[in-house]
Design a protein around this motif. Structure first.
Motif, mmCIF file in Angstrom:
data_model
loop_
_atom_site.group_PDB
_atom_site.id
_atom_site.type_symbol
_atom_site.label_atom_id
_atom_site.label_comp_id
_atom_site.label_asym_id
_atom_site.label_seq_id
_atom_site.Cartn_x
_atom_site.Cartn_y
_atom_site.Cartn_z
ATOM 1 N N ILE A 67 0.823 -1.219 0.000
ATOM 2 C CA ILE A 67 0.000 0.000 0.000
ATOM 3 C C ILE A 67 0.852 1.262 0.000
ATOM 4 N N ALA A 68 1.814 1.331 0.950
ATOM 5 C CA ALA A 68 2.614 2.555 1.065
ATOM 6 C C ALA A 68 3.538 2.751 -0.137
ATOM 7 N N ALA A 69 4.190 1.692 -0.581
ATOM 8 C CA ALA A 69 5.174 1.822 -1.673
ATOM 9 C C ALA A 69 4.570 2.411 -2.948
ATOM 10 N N PRO A 70 3.423 1.923 -3.455
ATOM 11 C CA PRO A 70 2.844 2.536 -4.665
ATOM 12 C C PRO A 70 2.487 4.008 -4.479
ATOM 13 N N VAL A 71 1.969 4.360 -3.277
ATOM 14 C CA VAL A 71 1.616 5.754 -3.001
ATOM 15 C C VAL A 71 2.857 6.633 -3.053
ATOM 16 N N ILE A 72 3.939 6.166 -2.446
ATOM 17 C CA ILE A 72 5.185 6.938 -2.414
ATOM 18 C C ILE A 72 5.764 7.095 -3.825
ATOM 19 N N ARG A 73 5.705 6.042 -4.600
ATOM 20 C CA ARG A 73 6.274 6.081 -5.959
ATOM 21 C C ARG A 73 5.510 7.039 -6.872
ATOM 22 N N GLU A 74 4.202 7.170 -6.635
ATOM 23 C CA GLU A 74 3.388 8.031 -7.491
ATOM 24 C C GLU A 74 3.390 9.498 -7.055
ATOM 25 N N ALA A 75 3.864 9.771 -5.835
ATOM 26 C CA ALA A 75 3.841 11.148 -5.312
ATOM 27 C C ALA A 75 4.774 12.048 -6.103
ATOM 28 N N LYS A 76 4.283 13.266 -6.365
ATOM 29 C CA LYS A 76 5.082 14.247 -7.130
ATOM 30 C C LYS A 76 5.720 15.290 -6.222
ATOM 31 N N SER A 77 5.320 15.287 -4.941
ATOM 32 C CA SER A 77 5.892 16.236 -3.985
ATOM 33 C C SER A 77 5.788 15.630 -2.592
ATOM 34 N N TRP A 78 6.511 16.249 -1.646
ATOM 35 C CA TRP A 78 6.458 15.757 -0.264
ATOM 36 C C TRP A 78 5.068 15.946 0.326
ATOM 37 N N GLU A 79 4.398 17.062 -0.013
ATOM 38 C CA GLU A 79 3.048 17.300 0.506
ATOM 39 C C GLU A 79 2.087 16.209 0.025
ATOM 40 N N GLU A 80 2.166 15.881 -1.253
ATOM 41 C CA GLU A 80 1.296 14.845 -1.808
ATOM 42 C C GLU A 80 1.604 13.492 -1.159
ATOM 43 N N LEU A 81 2.874 13.220 -0.929
ATOM 44 C CA LEU A 81 3.266 11.953 -0.305
ATOM 45 C C LEU A 81 2.659 11.832 1.085
ATOM 46 N N HIS A 82 2.810 12.886 1.909
ATOM 47 C CA HIS A 82 2.289 12.838 3.282
ATOM 48 C C HIS A 82 0.761 12.712 3.297
ATOM 49 N N GLN A 83 0.094 13.487 2.467
ATOM 50 C CA GLN A 83 -1.375 13.477 2.473
ATOM 51 C C GLN A 83 -1.948 12.143 1.991
ATOM 52 N N ASN A 84 -1.395 11.588 0.926
ATOM 53 C CA ASN A 84 -1.906 10.320 0.396
ATOM 54 C C ASN A 84 -1.624 9.155 1.338
ATOM 55 N N LEU A 85 -0.474 9.203 2.017
ATOM 56 C CA LEU A 85 -0.181 8.164 3.005
ATOM 57 C C LEU A 85 -1.110 8.283 4.205
ATOM 58 N N ALA A 86 -1.378 9.526 4.632
ATOM 59 C CA ALA A 86 -2.265 9.736 5.785
ATOM 60 C C ALA A 86 -3.654 9.184 5.519
ATOM 61 N N ALA A 87 -4.113 9.295 4.270
ATOM 62 C CA ALA A 87 -5.428 8.754 3.916
ATOM 63 C C ALA A 87 -5.470 7.237 4.064
ATOM 64 N N GLN A 88 -4.294 6.596 4.012
ATOM 65 C CA GLN A 88 -4.199 5.144 4.177
ATOM 66 C C GLN A 88 -3.832 4.750 5.605
ATOM 67 N N GLY A 89 -3.795 5.748 6.517
ATOM 68 C CA GLY A 89 -3.468 5.459 7.912
ATOM 69 C C GLY A 89 -1.977 5.281 8.151
ATOM 70 N N ILE A 90 -1.152 5.876 7.299
ATOM 71 C CA ILE A 90 0.302 5.697 7.376
ATOM 72 C C ILE A 90 0.981 7.065 7.485
ATOM 73 N N ARG A 91 2.002 7.147 8.308
ATOM 74 C CA ARG A 91 2.746 8.392 8.454
ATOM 75 C C ARG A 91 4.208 8.164 8.066
ATOM 76 N N PHE A 92 4.770 9.077 7.264
ATOM 77 C CA PHE A 92 6.166 9.041 6.833
ATOM 78 C C PHE A 92 6.948 10.035 7.692
ATOM 79 N N GLU A 93 8.021 9.587 8.346
ATOM 80 C CA GLU A 93 8.805 10.452 9.222
ATOM 81 C C GLU A 93 10.296 10.278 8.952
ATOM 82 N N ARG A 94 11.003 11.363 9.165
ATOM 83 C CA ARG A 94 12.472 11.292 9.088
ATOM 84 C C ARG A 94 12.985 10.765 10.418
#
Length: 541
Positions: free
Chosen positions: A204-231
């Motif tokens: 689930i997370a990997a396809p979302v991350i690969r399709e993201a065009k920006s960091w904002e899009e990555l965070h928002q699309n992952l959040a919709a799947q119940g996932i958070r990306f952190e450094r």
């Protein structure tokens, strides 16, 4: 067949622990031991001392013990000779030939399994051997495939290797990008039938991350799947349902450095995480009845831990009140003691202090012991772990989901509650099968005379076909089921049900499945017509 390394953290960390476990002495389970043998040990009765005597010659090696396990399928019943052969193949693949080995075949589960304890210290050179040069898991899987080929067992299709039609063992990648699940994640999925955080990260997370065009899009699309990306430090992590997974575990191209190359310097984004419900593994999701049972299992599990938390919370609150009340009682007693004038009576005051201190300490100890007993008693009512999905299904009244989950696409026969006995067939039938008792969990396994593979297994309340089936094996299983229960209910593929109906009509077995009654009536006249014709032609007496 499955081959696994047994880590030291599971409580088998010394030769004494390993050998005693093999012999069933550690938990007084001697009845689980089917067969015990050794290699390169002169006197098996003192195997522990011999292995320790060799290991102590190498003072540099701090971990001379290597433990692994081989587990056959439920329908497979290895002989003692086959167990010995399996150990030889494992030692050869691991590069541990000539080392001291103690092994035992156990039957305390539904699968016969072999525990192998190896002393890594060479008995001649006293040098420590590194199993398979560090590639232990790969070597064990390769050994399992070789054992299956050598002994004619069913080939396990999952894992790092597959077997070609020519019998060659070829290495394969477990997933397209080379990422694989850890053993912990696989154990979680096997226990709960729920997708692990690692699998969710990969699927689930990997396809979302690969399709993201920006960091904002990555965070928002992952959040919709119940996932958070952190450094995290110099890398990144994914938080999935309270579990942390390294970002690189989702895919080799998901590391922070590669994402920064594509999306620019890392930027955090405040988003609202919408936690998602647990997701079943593919094996559950593809079978409607099993998926329904899995949903009930999740509800039961959630209710169990909620009730456990509330019960322990109430006990904790009650015990805290008891301790506070006792503490207040002790303060009152001490205040009463000092409320009296003890002028000129110092020795008497000291004596009273000592007596009241002893009394109060005894009361505190009694309260502590009683409260500890209450907690332990409550723990026995609420075990630490909720039963696995397989165990939970086995305890349900409806056994069909259990069978469909354990044997996807396979077959089973259940009792229907009728005591009427029916006639058996003739010629090749149940009399041509040998029953083999495989222990408390292994049931009774029926195999044809001269064969080592069980064609059906009687677990007491159900009879299952874990592998292939034919008319002869179904006839034998129905004869056994009819003798035990009179009438039966069947579950499995349409092909299997049709064959059962034909055999039942021919041999007068009673099948109670409502959806099959019309088909049973359809076959009954044809069978009777065939019998009448056979009698008139003199073929049947």
């Amino acid at each position: 067949m499955i081959a696994k390394i047994i880590p030291r953290k599971q409580g088998i960390g010394s030769f004494k622990d390993s050998v005693n476990y093999n012999l069933g002495l550690s938990k007084n389970e001697r009845d689980k031991v089917e067969y015990v043998n050794t290699c390169n040990i002169f006197e098996p009765s003192v195997a522990i001392r011999e292995m320790e005597a060799v290991a102590i010659q190498n003072t540099l090696s701090k971990d001379p013990v290597f433990n692994c396990i081989l587990s056959w399928r439920e329908s497979e019943i290895p002989t003692r000779e086959q167990a010995d052969e399996a150990v030889d193949i494992v030692l050869n693949e691991l590069g541990l030939e000539g080392c001291q080995v103690h092994y035992a075949l156990h039957r305390n589960t539904e699968n016969l399994h072999l525990h192998i304890c190896v002393n890594r210290i060479d008995p001649e050179t006293y040098k420590a051997r590194d199993p398979a040069g560090g590639w232990t898991k790969k070597a064990l899987e390769r050994a399992a495939r070789k054992i299956e080929l050598a002994q004619g067992w069913e080939i396990e299709q999952s894992g790092r290797y597959f077997v070609t039609a020519e019998g060659k063992i070829i290495e394969k990648s477990q997933q397209r990008d080379g990422v694989k699940l850890s053993q912990t994640a696989r154990d979680i999925e096997a226990h709960t039938a729920t997708k692990s955080a690692e699998r969710i990260a990969q699927e689930i997370a990997a396809p979302v991350i690969r399709e993201a065009k920006s960091w904002e899009e990555l965070h928002q699309n992952l959040a919709a799947q119940g996932i958070r990306f952190e450094r995290k430090g110099s890398g990144a992590i994914l938080r999935i349902g309270g579990i942390v997974v390294k970002a690189s575990q989702a895919g080799r191209d998901i590391s922070l450095s590669k994402l920064e190359t594509r999306l620019g310097a890392y930027r955090d984004c405040k988003v609202v995480i919408n936690p998602n419900a647990p997701k079943p593994i593919r094996r559950v999701e593809t079978i409607p009845k099993v998926k329904t049972a899995w949903s009930k299992y999740q509800d039961a599990k959630k209710q169990y831990f909620k009730e456990k938390k509330n019960t322990f919370s109430e006990l904790q609150k009650h015990q805290k009140g008891e301790r506070a009340a006792l503490s207040q009682q002790h303060r009152t007693e001490r205040s009463a003691l000092f409320a009296v004038s003890w002028k000129g009576k110092g020795h008497e005051l000291n004596a009273h202090r000592s007596i009241i201190a002893a009394k109060q300490q005894s009361e505190k100890l009694n309260l502590r012991d009683r409260q500890e007993e209450e907690r332990e008693s409550l723990k026995s009512l609420f075990p630490r772990y909720f039963p696995s999905f397989k165990e939970w299904l086995a305890n349900e009244n409806d056994q069909e989901p259990s069978t469909l989950f354990r044997y996807p696409g396979q077959l089973a026969i259940f009792p229907a509650g009728n005591d009427k006995k029916h006639a058996t067939g003739k010629r090749f039938d149940l009399r041509n099968f040998t029953p083999v008792f495989a222990g408390k969990y292994g049931g009774v396994r029926y195999r044809r005379h001269g064969s080592q593979t069980a064609e059906f297994i009687d677990y007491g309340k159900r009879i299952v076909f874990p592998a292939a089936f034919d008319e002869k094996s179904i006839l034998a299983a129905l004869q056994l089921a009819t003798q035990k229960w009179g009438a039966v209910e069947i579950s499995g593929t349409n092909e299997y049900k049709t064959l059962c109906v034909q055999i039942a009509a021919k041999h007068h077995f009673k099948i109670t499945n409502p959806e099959l009654q019309a088909e049973i009536e359809k076959y009954a006249p044809k069978v009777q017509q065939h019998r009448d014709y056979s009698r008139s032609a003199g073929w049947e007496r």
